[in-house]
Design an enzyme around this catalytic site. Structure first.
Site, short mmCIF file in Angstrom:
data_model
loop_
_atom_site.label_atom_id
_atom_site.label_comp_id
_atom_site.label_asym_id
_atom_site.label_seq_id
_atom_site.Cartn_x
_atom_site.Cartn_y
_atom_site.Cartn_z
N ARG A 39 -9.27 1.00 9.12
CA ARG A 39 -8.73 -0.33 9.40
C ARG A 39 -9.72 -1.22 10.15
O ARG A 39 -9.37 -2.34 10.50
CB ARG A 39 -7.48 -0.16 10.24
CG ARG A 39 -6.31 -1.00 9.72
CD ARG A 39 -5.12 -0.55 10.43
NE ARG A 39 -3.91 -1.25 10.39
CZ ARG A 39 -2.83 -0.77 9.77
NH1 ARG A 39 -2.90 0.32 9.03
NH2 ARG A 39 -1.71 -1.40 9.89
N ARG A 94 0.07 -8.87 13.65
CA ARG A 94 -0.51 -7.86 12.75
C ARG A 94 -1.37 -8.52 11.68
O ARG A 94 -2.40 -7.99 11.30
CB ARG A 94 0.61 -7.02 12.14
CG ARG A 94 1.14 -5.98 13.14
CD ARG A 94 2.47 -5.41 12.74
NE ARG A 94 2.43 -4.73 11.48
CZ ARG A 94 3.49 -4.57 10.67
NH1 ARG A 94 4.67 -5.05 11.03
NH2 ARG A 94 3.38 -3.93 9.55
N LYS A 144 0.82 -1.22 0.00
CA LYS A 144 0.00 0.00 0.00
C LYS A 144 0.86 1.27 0.00
O LYS A 144 0.62 2.19 -0.79
CB LYS A 144 -0.94 0.03 1.22
CG LYS A 144 -1.90 -1.16 1.28
CD LYS A 144 -2.78 -1.13 2.52
CE LYS A 144 -2.03 -1.20 3.84
NZ LYS A 144 -1.29 -2.46 4.05
N ARG A 185 11.69 -1.48 10.53
CA ARG A 185 10.70 -1.05 11.52
C ARG A 185 10.69 -2.01 12.69
O ARG A 185 10.81 -3.22 12.51
CB ARG A 185 9.31 -1.03 10.86
CG ARG A 185 9.03 0.22 10.09
CD ARG A 185 7.79 0.11 9.24
NE ARG A 185 6.61 -0.40 9.95
CZ ARG A 185 5.40 -0.48 9.40
NH1 ARG A 185 5.22 -0.08 8.15
NH2 ARG A 185 4.39 -0.94 10.07
N ARG A 195 11.53 -5.65 4.39
CA ARG A 195 11.28 -4.21 4.22
C ARG A 195 12.31 -3.37 4.98
O ARG A 195 12.69 -3.67 6.10
CB ARG A 195 9.88 -3.86 4.74
CG ARG A 195 9.64 -2.35 4.83
CD ARG A 195 8.18 -2.00 4.89
NE ARG A 195 7.46 -2.63 5.97
CZ ARG A 195 6.13 -2.61 6.07
NH1 ARG A 195 5.39 -2.01 5.16
NH2 ARG A 195 5.54 -3.22 7.08
#
Ligand code: ADP
Ligand code: AMP
Ligand code: ZN
Length: 218
Positions: free
Chosen positions: A93, A175, A18, A164, A131
């Site tokens: 969300r 998550r 996203k 992160r 990531r």
């Protein structure tokens, strides 16, 4: 009713792409990316009250309480750069946020379209664990799929690339669980409103971007 605006809500699991796509669309669509995760991380870094509050939730992969998150988005939409609309990344969300967002954007013609970036779970884990993001400009990389020219260094501004805190495997699983339980119901919510548009997120970054641009006609 006020003038019509364009509100694009990007749906998809954490790691689906996203943020990557929102950044690529900003210029083409002439709309700002509004990432609630980025706003929370900015507040965390600057040790604001909001950041301190959000931290405990983010650390476990839970959602920050709706009241706080919704108020933050209301404020963000007042900024001049959102005068034509926005690309929503990570908000809404859950159903409470989605109904609150409907009310926020109702005066401007409501939500325009909801692209759902579909990616399977194993790929999501591979994407999240690889990531890396730039400490100074927030650019998103992947160690294998979208590597910087020099390892650990941002192509755009030479900033340091970091992982992160919530991208560690334990938090990632929670998550994903939170996503299926709370966010996935939004697929049906927007489908029922005739706003859902499925996009194959398993393709390379440029192909997903091309599919989104074709969908949005930008
Ligand atoms: P999200 O905002 O949905 O959490 P990101 O945009 O941060 O996801 O992307 C997660 C990771 O996957 C990043 O490392 C990014 O570089 C990588 N990525 C994004 N889209 C693709 C894609 N289509 N193919 C391969 N890797 C991708
Ligand atoms: P993201 O950058 O979208 O992956 O979000 C990182 C974390 O920020 C999430 O795991 C949540 O803890 C928090 N967060 C981001 N967006 C929201 C939201 N819309 N509602 C509640 N919490 C959020
Ligand atoms: Zn950078």
């Amino acid at each position: 009713m006020a003038e019509k605006r364009m509100f694009i809500v990007l749906l998809g699991a954490p790691g689906a792409g996203k943020g990557t796509q929102a950044k690529l669309l900003e210029e083409a669509a002439q709309l700002p990316q509004i990432s609630t995760g980025d706003i929370f991380r900015f507040n965390l870094k600057n040790q604001t009250e909001l950041g301190k509050l959000a931290k405990s939730y983010m650390d476990t992969g839970a959602l920050v309480p709706d009241e706080v998150t919704i108020r933050m988005v209301e404020d963000r939409l007042q900024q001049p750069d959102a005068a034509r609309g926005a690309i929503m990344d990570g908000f809404p969300r859950n159903l409470v946020q989605a109904t609150a967002f409907d009310l926020m954007v109702a005066p401007y013609g409501g939500v325009t379209v909801v692209p759902m970036i579909g990616v399977d779970d194993e790929e999501v884990i591979r994407r999240i664990t690889g990531r890396r993001s730039c400490k100074s400009c927030g650019a998103i990389y992947h160690v294998l799929y979208n590597p910087p020219k020099v390892a650990g260094v941002c192509d755009k501004d030479g900033g340091e690339l970091t992982q992160r805190d919530d991208d560690r495997e334990e938090t990632v699983r929670n998550r994903l669980f939170v996503y299926y339980k709370q966010t996935a119901p939004l697929i049906g919510y927007y489908y029922a409103k005739g706003l859902l548009a499925e996009v194959d997120g398993m393709q390379p970054i440029e192909d997903v971007a091309a599919a989104l641009k074709a969908l949005l006609k930008v």
